[in-house]
Write a protein that holds these residues in place. Structure first.
Motif, short mmCIF file in Angstrom:
data_model
loop_
_atom_site.label_atom_id
_atom_site.label_comp_id
_atom_site.label_asym_id
_atom_site.label_seq_id
_atom_site.Cartn_x
_atom_site.Cartn_y
_atom_site.Cartn_z
N PHE A 205 0.84 -1.26 0.03
CA PHE A 205 0.00 -0.22 0.12
C PHE A 205 0.78 1.28 0.01
CE2 PHE A 205 -2.99 2.92 2.58
CZ PHE A 205 -3.72 3.22 1.45
N LEU A 206 0.96 1.98 -1.29
CA LEU A 206 1.37 3.35 -1.06
C LEU A 206 2.98 3.27 -0.70
CD1 LEU A 206 -1.39 5.55 0.44
CD2 LEU A 206 -0.83 5.04 -2.05
N LEU A 207 3.70 2.37 -1.28
CA LEU A 207 5.03 2.11 -0.73
C LEU A 207 5.95 3.39 -1.10
CD1 LEU A 207 5.52 -1.72 -2.08
CD2 LEU A 207 4.91 -0.81 0.58
N TRP A 208 5.57 3.75 -2.36
CA TRP A 208 6.61 5.12 -2.66
C TRP A 208 6.25 6.43 -1.92
CZ3 TRP A 208 10.43 6.32 -6.30
CH2 TRP A 208 10.42 7.80 -6.48
N GLN A 209 4.44 6.45 -1.72
CA GLN A 209 4.24 7.67 -0.91
C GLN A 209 4.44 7.72 0.58
OE1 GLN A 209 2.69 5.53 -3.16
NE2 GLN A 209 1.44 6.43 -4.67
N LEU A 210 4.73 6.38 1.20
CA LEU A 210 4.91 6.59 2.51
C LEU A 210 6.37 6.48 2.91
CD1 LEU A 210 2.41 3.59 3.37
CD2 LEU A 210 2.00 5.85 3.53
N ALA A 211 7.15 7.08 2.26
CA ALA A 211 8.54 7.28 2.53
C ALA A 211 8.71 7.87 3.87
CB ALA A 211 9.26 7.67 1.47
N TYR A 212 8.21 9.00 4.25
CA TYR A 212 8.36 9.95 5.41
C TYR A 212 6.87 9.88 6.12
CZ TYR A 212 13.06 10.97 4.60
OH TYR A 212 14.39 10.86 4.20
N THR A 213 6.08 9.07 6.09
CA THR A 213 4.86 9.04 6.79
C THR A 213 5.13 8.46 8.29
OG1 THR A 213 3.80 8.72 4.43
CG2 THR A 213 2.60 7.99 6.57
N GLU A 214 4.23 9.01 8.93
CA GLU A 214 4.45 8.68 10.61
C GLU A 214 3.26 7.39 10.40
OE1 GLU A 214 5.98 9.66 12.94
OE2 GLU A 214 6.94 11.06 11.63
N LEU A 215 3.84 6.25 11.11
CA LEU A 215 2.93 5.08 11.20
C LEU A 215 2.31 4.75 12.71
CD1 LEU A 215 5.30 2.75 9.49
CD2 LEU A 215 3.83 4.39 8.22
#
Length: 253
Positions: A210-220
């Protein structure tokens, strides 16, 4: 004071604890645990998926109420086709059922609907129902409800690479001009800021394509709560946790 009053007081308190200046612009959610929720209750898996629709409604409203601008929900992955045929057929009818019940309310809330995924492989009735929702909410200016339907991040990235390769072969793009922005502009999420916060329910600690490129700096943020049991209180808890984090994007602060 009755129990209803206690619950309402708690809800109001939790909302007020949120910092209005720190509400994430884009929240993505992996809605997991419907099947296990049903199994725990001795029910068929499809009962869990139907129960999960109520959480979709409640979390969409909660996100809109606190000022989230984009809410992306992982509804059906490219890998979910491997599930039993009866379950897949039910899942393909859920968007139609959900939108039949909730589209008027979403329009009233000024929510705009967008579909993220490869739609050509979906059944005709599914395509028609989601296309109608996209069309009827196109002029809304409020929160974007981004539904990932038949979505797979690796599939998305491969297609972006193919697009770049074709442009290079055609001579319309130089390899030296391929940068992050070039890739971004060829993804299904082009024009949409990357998620600030990712929420995953049910206790699983993975991204599941899921959104592997877009989650590079996303807080999990992960929770053991199954999606049908995930309430706006849990959602506010995730937002509060996000607001306490320092986002450095690889730098020092």
């Amino acid at each position: 004071m009755n129990l209803k009053d206690l619950f309402q007081r708690k809800t109001t308190s939790n909302v007020n604890e949120l910092s209005s200046g720190g509400v994430p612009y884009h929240v993505a959610v992996i809605m997991d645990g419907n099947g296990r929720w049903a199994k725990k209750r001795g029910l068929p898996r499809i009962a869990g998926h139907r129960a999960g629709m109520e959480s979709v409604k409640n979390i969409t409203r909660a996100a809109n109420d606190i000022g989230v601008r984009i809410l992306t929900l992982y509804a059906f992955s490219t890998e979910n086709w491997k599930r039993p045929e009866q379950e897949v057929e039910f899942l393909m009818r859920l968007p139609q059922e959900f939108l039949l019940l909730e589209l008027k309310s979403l329009i009233k809330q000024n929510v705009r609907i967008q579909i993220l995924g490869e739609l050509e492989s979906l059944p005709k009735h599914t395509r028609e129902s989601v296309s109608e929702a996209v069309e009827k909410t196109a002029n809304n200016s409020g929160m974007l409800l981004n539904i990932a339907l038949n979505y797979g991040s690796r599939f998305e990235i491969v297609n972006a690479i193919k697009s770049l390769a074709e442009e290079v072969r055609a001579g319309t793009l130089s390899p030296d001009d391929i940068d992050e922005e070039a890739v971004n502009s060829r993804l299904l999420t082009k024009g949409i800021p990357d998620p600030d916060l990712l929420i995953r329910t049910s206790g699983e600690l993975r991204l599941s394509n899921f959104l592997l490129w877009q989650l590079a700096y996303t807080e999990l943020w992960f929770t053991d709560v199954f999606w049908p049991d995930f309430t706006k209180e849990h959602f506010y808890e995730a937002i509060r946790a996000y607001q306490k984090r320092g986002r450095r994007f690889g730098g020092l602060k």
